[in-house]
Design a protein around this motif. Structure first.
Motif, PDB file in Angstrom:
ATOM      1  N   ALA A 115     -21.153  63.117  27.616  1.00  0.00           N
ATOM      2  CA  ALA A 115     -20.894  62.651  26.252  1.00  0.00           C
ATOM      3  C   ALA A 115     -19.422  62.839  25.902  1.00  0.00           C
ATOM      4  CB  ALA A 115     -21.780  63.398  25.264  1.00  0.00           C
ATOM      5  N   PHE A 116     -18.847  63.943  26.341  1.00  0.00           N
ATOM      6  CA  PHE A 116     -17.419  64.184  26.129  1.00  0.00           C
ATOM      7  C   PHE A 116     -16.593  63.107  26.819  1.00  0.00           C
ATOM      8  CE2 PHE A 116     -13.389  65.974  27.533  1.00  0.00           C
ATOM      9  CZ  PHE A 116     -12.875  66.469  26.340  1.00  0.00           C
ATOM     10  N   LEU A 117     -16.969  62.749  28.048  1.00  0.00           N
ATOM     11  CA  LEU A 117     -16.241  61.722  28.782  1.00  0.00           C
ATOM     12  C   LEU A 117     -16.374  60.350  28.128  1.00  0.00           C
ATOM     13  CD1 LEU A 117     -16.991  62.742  32.461  1.00  0.00           C
ATOM     14  CD2 LEU A 117     -14.839  62.964  31.230  1.00  0.00           C
ATOM     15  N   ILE A 134     -24.277  57.528  20.881  1.00  0.00           N
ATOM     16  CA  ILE A 134     -24.938  56.392  21.533  1.00  0.00           C
ATOM     17  C   ILE A 134     -25.316  56.770  22.960  1.00  0.00           C
ATOM     18  CG2 ILE A 134     -24.538  54.083  22.486  1.00  0.00           C
ATOM     19  CD1 ILE A 134     -22.910  53.462  19.969  1.00  0.00           C
ATOM     20  N   PHE A 135     -24.400  57.426  23.667  1.00  0.00           N
ATOM     21  CA  PHE A 135     -24.656  57.822  25.050  1.00  0.00           C
ATOM     22  C   PHE A 135     -25.830  58.791  25.141  1.00  0.00           C
ATOM     23  CE2 PHE A 135     -23.797  60.404  28.836  1.00  0.00           C
ATOM     24  CZ  PHE A 135     -23.708  59.402  29.782  1.00  0.00           C
ATOM     25  N   ILE A 136     -25.856  59.798  24.290  1.00  0.00           N
ATOM     26  CA  ILE A 136     -26.922  60.795  24.331  1.00  0.00           C
ATOM     27  C   ILE A 136     -28.255  60.194  23.898  1.00  0.00           C
ATOM     28  CG2 ILE A 136     -27.738  62.910  23.207  1.00  0.00           C
ATOM     29  CD1 ILE A 136     -25.832  63.446  25.495  1.00  0.00           C
ATOM     30  N   MET A 137     -28.243  59.311  22.900  1.00  0.00           N
ATOM     31  CA  MET A 137     -29.496  58.692  22.457  1.00  0.00           C
ATOM     32  C   MET A 137     -30.090  57.819  23.565  1.00  0.00           C
ATOM     33  SD  MET A 137     -30.289  59.804  19.538  1.00  0.00           S
ATOM     34  CE  MET A 137     -31.550  58.676  19.044  1.00  0.00           C
ATOM     35  N   ILE A 138     -29.242  57.098  24.293  1.00  0.00           N
ATOM     36  CA  ILE A 138     -29.752  56.286  25.395  1.00  0.00           C
ATOM     37  C   ILE A 138     -30.341  57.178  26.481  1.00  0.00           C
ATOM     38  CG2 ILE A 138     -29.049  54.754  27.285  1.00  0.00           C
ATOM     39  CD1 ILE A 138     -27.133  53.423  25.293  1.00  0.00           C
ATOM     40  N   LEU A 158     -24.998  68.923  19.271  1.00  0.00           N
ATOM     41  CA  LEU A 158     -24.078  69.351  20.322  1.00  0.00           C
ATOM     42  C   LEU A 158     -23.279  68.184  20.893  1.00  0.00           C
ATOM     43  CD1 LEU A 158     -26.159  71.993  22.271  1.00  0.00           C
ATOM     44  CD2 LEU A 158     -24.070  72.368  20.988  1.00  0.00           C
ATOM     45  N   SER A 159     -23.920  67.034  21.056  1.00  0.00           N
ATOM     46  CA  SER A 159     -23.189  65.882  21.574  1.00  0.00           C
ATOM     47  C   SER A 159     -22.191  65.363  20.545  1.00  0.00           C
ATOM     48  CB  SER A 159     -24.145  64.765  21.994  1.00  0.00           C
ATOM     49  OG  SER A 159     -24.726  64.169  20.880  1.00  0.00           O
ATOM     50  N   ARG A 181     -18.191  49.697  27.499  1.00  0.00           N
ATOM     51  CA  ARG A 181     -17.347  50.051  28.638  1.00  0.00           C
ATOM     52  C   ARG A 181     -17.271  51.580  28.804  1.00  0.00           C
ATOM     53  NH1 ARG A 181     -11.997  47.381  28.087  1.00  0.00           N
ATOM     54  NH2 ARG A 181     -11.909  48.795  26.350  1.00  0.00           N
ATOM     55  N   ALA A 182     -17.125  52.299  27.707  1.00  0.00           N
ATOM     56  CA  ALA A 182     -17.073  53.769  27.770  1.00  0.00           C
ATOM     57  C   ALA A 182     -18.404  54.333  28.245  1.00  0.00           C
ATOM     58  CB  ALA A 182     -16.720  54.340  26.400  1.00  0.00           C
ATOM     59  N   PHE A 183     -19.518  53.722  27.810  1.00  0.00           N
ATOM     60  CA  PHE A 183     -20.837  54.190  28.241  1.00  0.00           C
ATOM     61  C   PHE A 183     -21.001  54.026  29.750  1.00  0.00           C
ATOM     62  CE2 PHE A 183     -25.142  52.921  29.434  1.00  0.00           C
ATOM     63  CZ  PHE A 183     -25.799  54.117  29.195  1.00  0.00           C
TER      64      PHE A 183
END
Length: 126
Positions: A57-59, A82-86, A110-111, A15-17
């Protein structure tokens, strides 16, 4: 074995992603409209394009920390990475960008920093 997977709150991260992804798409659309009316110089454009995934990523970390019950730092770290890797692997697959371990390591570090901050702020905003 089933207990291990039941203790991981995947629904919260998914959901966050998606929420961070939608906000990123809207932010990029607004930026492209703004750039068409007010063209920025090359330096400002590069800075904005570089900071955009870290803001996302912060969000993602903020939203997962806000809906989390545990440590905001750990929740934010997992969600942002997870968000940055995707995003990173989608760029490699769809846009044929070259894979570099050094770039991936810098991006993840950084993420992770953005994620820890976002998760802690998100859990404290309850």
């Amino acid at each position: 074995m089933n207990y291990i997977f039941s203790s991981i709150p995947l629904k919260k991260y998914i959901r966050a992603f998606f929420l961070a992804f939608v906000i990123t798409v809207v932010f990029q659309a607004l930026l492209s409209i703004a750039f068409s009316f007010f063209p920025p110089n090359d330096k400002a454009f590069g800075i904005i394009c570089t900071l955009s995934p870290y803001l996302a990523a912060f969000l993602a970390a903020f939203f997962s920390g806000y809906s989390g019950e545990r440590s905001g730092a750990v929740t934010g770290l997992v969600a942002s990475d997870i968000f940055i890797m995707i995003l990173f692997f989608a760029g490699v697959i769809f846009f044929k960008s070259p894979f570099s371990f050094n770039i991936m390591l810098k991006t993840l570090s950084l993420s992770s920093l953005c994620g820890i901050c976002g998760g802690m702020i998100g859990i404290n905003c309850k």
